[in-house]
Every structure is written in C-alpha cells, then in structure tokens.
Motif scaffolding. Structure first.
Motif, PDB file in Angstrom:
ATOM      1  N   VAL A 112       0.838  -1.198   0.000  1.00  0.00           N
ATOM      2  CA  VAL A 112       0.000   0.000   0.000  1.00  0.00           C
ATOM      3  C   VAL A 112       0.871   1.245   0.000  1.00  0.00           C
ATOM      4  O   VAL A 112       0.697   2.159  -0.800  1.00  0.00           O
ATOM      5  N   SER A 113       1.837   1.305   0.921  1.00  0.00           N
ATOM      6  CA  SER A 113       2.708   2.471   1.011  1.00  0.00           C
ATOM      7  C   SER A 113       4.144   2.030   1.282  1.00  0.00           C
ATOM      8  O   SER A 113       4.405   0.862   1.591  1.00  0.00           O
ATOM      9  N   ARG A 114       5.054   2.969   1.200  1.00  0.00           N
ATOM     10  CA  ARG A 114       6.459   2.664   1.452  1.00  0.00           C
ATOM     11  C   ARG A 114       6.663   2.177   2.887  1.00  0.00           C
ATOM     12  O   ARG A 114       7.532   1.351   3.151  1.00  0.00           O
ATOM     13  N   ASP A 115       5.867   2.696   3.808  1.00  0.00           N
ATOM     14  CA  ASP A 115       5.989   2.294   5.215  1.00  0.00           C
ATOM     15  C   ASP A 115       5.658   0.818   5.426  1.00  0.00           C
ATOM     16  O   ASP A 115       6.055   0.231   6.438  1.00  0.00           O
ATOM     17  N   ASP A 116       4.916   0.231   4.495  1.00  0.00           N
ATOM     18  CA  ASP A 116       4.520  -1.173   4.613  1.00  0.00           C
ATOM     19  C   ASP A 116       5.568  -2.140   4.071  1.00  0.00           C
ATOM     20  O   ASP A 116       5.442  -3.362   4.245  1.00  0.00           O
ATOM     21  N   ILE A 117       6.582  -1.613   3.407  1.00  0.00           N
ATOM     22  CA  ILE A 117       7.610  -2.482   2.829  1.00  0.00           C
ATOM     23  C   ILE A 117       8.512  -3.007   3.942  1.00  0.00           C
ATOM     24  O   ILE A 117       9.097  -2.224   4.686  1.00  0.00           O
ATOM     25  N   PRO A 118       8.635  -4.328   4.101  1.00  0.00           N
ATOM     26  CA  PRO A 118       9.460  -4.908   5.173  1.00  0.00           C
ATOM     27  C   PRO A 118      10.922  -4.451   5.081  1.00  0.00           C
ATOM     28  O   PRO A 118      11.454  -4.238   3.991  1.00  0.00           O
ATOM     29  N   LYS A 119      11.558  -4.314   6.237  1.00  0.00           N
ATOM     30  CA  LYS A 119      12.950  -3.861   6.283  1.00  0.00           C
ATOM     31  C   LYS A 119      13.868  -4.799   5.507  1.00  0.00           C
ATOM     32  O   LYS A 119      14.827  -4.358   4.870  1.00  0.00           O
ATOM     33  N   GLU A 120      13.565  -6.110   5.552  1.00  0.00           N
ATOM     34  CA  GLU A 120      14.422  -7.060   4.847  1.00  0.00           C
ATOM     35  C   GLU A 120      14.374  -6.869   3.338  1.00  0.00           C
ATOM     36  O   GLU A 120      15.349  -7.116   2.627  1.00  0.00           O
TER      37      GLU A 120
END
Length: 220
Positions: A112-120
């Motif tokens: 949905v957004s960049r904040d939802d992209i997992p750190k890995e």
C-alpha cells in the motif's frame, strides 16, 4: 480587479475537483478566473484538510473487486472510511473501483505504502544495487549515493500510494485519496489488497499480457 466568474466556470471547476460550489467560486475569484490556478488552490486546501483527518479511525468501508477483461488478472481491495453512510456514496464507490483498476495496471506494486515495505526487502534491494558491476570501482561515498537513489526508485515502484493515478497522471494515488477525504469529509484508508494473476508462478505461463492490460486500462 477580478474577472467576472460565470456559473459555467464554477461548474467546470467543480467537475474537475469535486469541491463545493462556494469553494470553487472563491478559488476562481482568488485566481482571477484562472482554472488551473484555482485547481491547485483547491488541491492544496484539500490536502490540508485531509492531513487533519488522517489520524481518525476508519473502520467502515467496503471490499472492492476488479477482474480485467478476459478474466486473467484481478484484485481484491479493502478500502476504509469512517461511516457506512460514506461507504454507500457513489464517489467513494467509484474511488474504490479506480484504485482496484490502478492495482491491476501497476505490475510492480506490492504494498500500500512505502511504510509497509518490510525492512528485509529494503536491505535486499540495497545490497543488490551495491553489488552491481557498474558500481564496483566507484568510491564508497559515490557508490552509496547512487545505490540509494536506485533503491528509492525501486521502493516507489513497489508502493501503490506513490503511483501516478492512471486516469489523471498529474496526481498520485495518495493525492487522489486526499482529494476524496476533503470531498467526503472522512478519513479514507487503503488497508490491504491482493492481486491474482492467472498461472502466476507456472513456467508454462507468460506474464507479458500484464503490459497489454495496463495500456488498455490507461486508454479508457
């Protein structure tokens, strides 16, 4: 001295922005009748209003589906608002349809957004860029800067909210949602989505038709 603002001008601005008649009239008056400036004025005002509502709980809404012609690709989308009343409004329902179509058209979008992209995932993309041959012999400072720029571009491709809206490329999906927050007076959130691609993961299937689907949607 202001140019005379006609009712046709106001209606045209309203059809393009979804803003109220009074707001459209004021925006045209302040822009001396220049519709492009008035649109920008209303857009900025809408974004401000949207930001104020962004922390409010949105627990109502609907589940929208979109199956593209040929039934080879589709999406399920959950989009939330604050009340069932707004969820029943045609503007909200059309927004849901447009977002579902957007997801189908954007092959790279996964979150949905960049904040939802997992750190890995972010770390993987960064490591991948740093190991590319064209950066091997560059100084570390330059290498990191170039890699970060490429990673930022990749993360943008993965994020739905950062995509240009397929029906109006001058705004992003995030700006589209904020416009509807201003229009409908409630917080609106895209909670989640799931894309379905016929034969995805099977070697015998080709995914090249996704590009064709994207161009077909954008031409509508």
């Amino acid at each position: 001295m202001h140019n005379k603002i006609s009712s046709e001008n106001i209606k045209e601005l309203r059809s393009k922005t979804g803003a109220g008649m009074t707001d459209c009239k004021k925006a045209l008056e302040s822009s001396n009748g220049d519709i492009s400036i008035a649109i920008e004025t209303l857009r900025k005002k809408g974004l401000t209003i949207a930001d104020k509502k962004s922390t409010r709980l949105a627990a109502e809404g609907l589940i929208e589906s979109y199956i593209h012609a040929g039934s080879r690709i589709g999406v399920l989308l959950e989009i939330n608002c604050e009340t069932d009343f707004v969820a029943r409004q045609p503007e909200f329902q059309q927004l849901a349809k447009n977002i579902a179509m957007q997801i189908v058209a954007c092959q790279s979008v996964k979150y949905v957004s960049r904040d939802d992209i997992p750190k890995e995932v972010v770390l993987y993309e960064k490591d991948l860029e740093l190991q590319k041959e064209d950066l091997v012999n560059k100084p570390d400072e330059i290498k990191i800067k170039i890699a970060q720029g490429r990673v930022d571009k990749r993360l943008k491709e993965l994020s739905l909210m950062e995509q240009d809206f397929i029906r109006e490329s001058s705004i992003t999906v995030e700006e589209l949602i904020k416009q509807h927050i201003s229009l409908l007076g409630e917080n609106i959130k895209i909670r989640r989505f799931q894309k379905f691609l016929l034969g995805e993961g099977l070697d015998s299937k080709s995914n090249t038709f996704v590009d064709e689907i994207s161009s077909m949607i954008q031409s509508k």
